[in-house]
Design an enzyme around this catalytic site. Structure first.
Site, PDB file in Angstrom:
ATOM      1  CB  SER A 151      -0.965   0.003   1.184  1.00 38.56           C
ATOM      2  OG  SER A 151      -2.026  -0.885   0.921  1.00 38.56           O
ATOM      3  CE1 TYR A 182      -5.040   2.058   4.213  1.00 41.09           C
ATOM      4  CE2 TYR A 182      -5.575  -0.195   3.625  1.00 41.09           C
ATOM      5  CZ  TYR A 182      -4.734   0.895   3.544  1.00 41.09           C
ATOM      6  OH  TYR A 182      -3.592   0.819   2.785  1.00 41.09           O
ATOM      7  CB  SER A 183     -12.048   0.903   1.563  1.00 36.13           C
ATOM      8  OG  SER A 183     -12.539   0.225   0.426  1.00 36.13           O
ATOM      9  CG  ASN A 184      -6.869  -2.252  -0.277  1.00 35.03           C
ATOM     10  OD1 ASN A 184      -5.912  -1.523  -0.037  1.00 35.03           O
ATOM     11  ND2 ASN A 184      -7.074  -3.381   0.378  1.00 35.03           N
ATOM     12  N   GLY A 223       2.974  -0.809   3.924  1.00 35.19           N
ATOM     13  CA  GLY A 223       2.260  -1.678   3.005  1.00 35.19           C
ATOM     14  C   GLY A 223       2.421  -3.142   3.338  1.00 35.19           C
TER      15      GLY A 223
END
Length: 387
Positions: A105, A198-200, A343
């Site tokens: 990330s 948190y969201s990709n 990440g």
């Protein structure tokens, strides 16, 4: 990108795979190998045992990570690199100093920089609705791109469900639109702007916007606008179908569960991470990236100020962390903060960032570890920046 052991920035959590048969036989990590740029004898005598090296030693010996790597730019402007463990459990090969790893990330910060450069160019408005750039695309139960802003994507306050929670265990190539469709089958987590989570999926959509506005693939824009601009020599966005890490690297491993034998996951297809976590880099290149970002070499002041305007963050970040626009501030034990992201990617975990006065530190390990090891990684970064 599902979370492994309940802890991850950008984790696949895939439990089964047809690639990368794990040499269970290769047992545990046998010993520690460390290297460092030599310090003058007087400095060594004055500082005693190196705390960063000892931190990597603990990650290998106590937490069982196969390998740990670090790169530190100190107050004196010198860069020191360290390794511990073994780079290949099957052969016992040494860990390549400052080897390439999948940075998970941290990719989000690169994506955010591209979007913010386009904001600075007047081609994207931070508070414009997503629908202005992707008309009709972002729709679902409680999801409406007409009422969702670009800023909320980058800030993780959109409420979009995290597609990585719903990935199958298949190891294969994914298209970004396929991943978005997976997210949109699920209800929004909350109304845009009302919470932080948190969201990709946020960065998936941000990457699609950057592509739509520029008419070029996101990978090309990151290469042109960031990597080549500041001379990152060991950083790249893998091409479609590219699974081999290009330069010297330690192998990355996946464990089905705590205590399970490690499986070689180095060449598992990373396309499920895309704009949220697909990139490859080194600790030293990441240090250069975050330092250049804070120095204003990538963004105009107005956009950098927006990027550093933060809200309180929660899981998966440490206590006291705050989230800006793809950039995280983390408190230091010696006072002040450092700016980075961190990440998690199948086979690898990274931590680190830079301070405003030019210090920088990056730490990587070659497995997605549990919470204690992640906290120890954060501790190594803190030690490196505060010593």
């Amino acid at each position: 990108m599902r979370e492994q052991a309940g802890q991850a920035f950008c984790s696949s959590g895939r439990r089964r795979g047809r690639r990368g048969a794990g040499p269970a036989a290769v047992a545990a990590v046998l010993g520690i190998v460390t290297t460092a740029t030599p310090a003058p004898p007087a400095a060594s005598a004055a500082t005693g045992p190196d705390a960063v090296r000892q931190g990597l030693h603990t990650l290998v010996r106590t937490d069982g990570v196969p390998a740990a790597l670090a790169s530190v730019r100190g107050r004196d402007g010198r860069t020191r690199t360290y390794t511990a463990g073994v780079g290949d459990l099957a052969t016992g090969a040494k860990v390549p100093r400052d080897g390439q790893v999948r940075i998970g990330s941290n990719t989000k910060t690169f994506t955010a920089v591209v979007v913010l450069q386009l904001v600075g160019d007047g081609r994207i408005g931070l508070d414009d609705p997503v629908d202005r750039y992707l008309p009709g695309l972002v729709r679902g139960d409680g999801i409406d791109g007409r009422h969702l802003s670009v800023r909320q994507l980058l800030q993780q306050t959109s409420g979009l469900p995290n597609y990585s929670n719903y990935l199958s265990d298949d190891i294969r190539s994914y298209d970004p639109r396929e991943l978005l469709d997976l997210a949109l089958r699920h209800k929004a987590d909350f109304a845009p702007g009302t919470r932080w989570a948190y969201s990709n999926t946020n960065y998936l959509v941000a990457g699609l916007i950057a592509q739509k506005v520029t008419g070029r693939p996101l990978a090309e824009e990151i290469d042109r606008r960031v990597i080549r601009r500041i001379g990152l020599r060991h950083t790249y966005f893998p091409a479609p179908g590219e699974v081999t890490i290009r330069e010297r690297h330690p192998k990355g491993y996946h464990r089905e569960a705590a205590g399970a034998p490690p499986v070689d996951a180095t060449e598992w297809d990373p396309s499920w991470a895309w704009a949220a976590g697909q990139m490859v880099s080194t600790n030293s290149d990441l240090n250069r990236f975050f330092t250049a970002l804070l120095d204003g070499r990538l963004l105009p002041k107005a956009q950098l100020d927006q990027m550093r305007t933060t809200v309180r963050a929660g899981y998966p970040f440490s206590a006291g962390a705050r989230y800006g626009l793809g950039l995280v501030s983390t408190p230091l034990s010696c006072g002040g903060v450092y700016w980075g992201h961190g990440g998690s990617m199948t086979g690898y975990e990274t931590r680190g960032g830079a301070t405003e006065d030019g210090r920088a530190a990056g730490v990587a390990v070659t497995v997605q570890p549990g919470r204690p090891a992640k906290e120890r990684m954060d501790g190594v970064v803190d030690t490196a920046l505060c010593r």
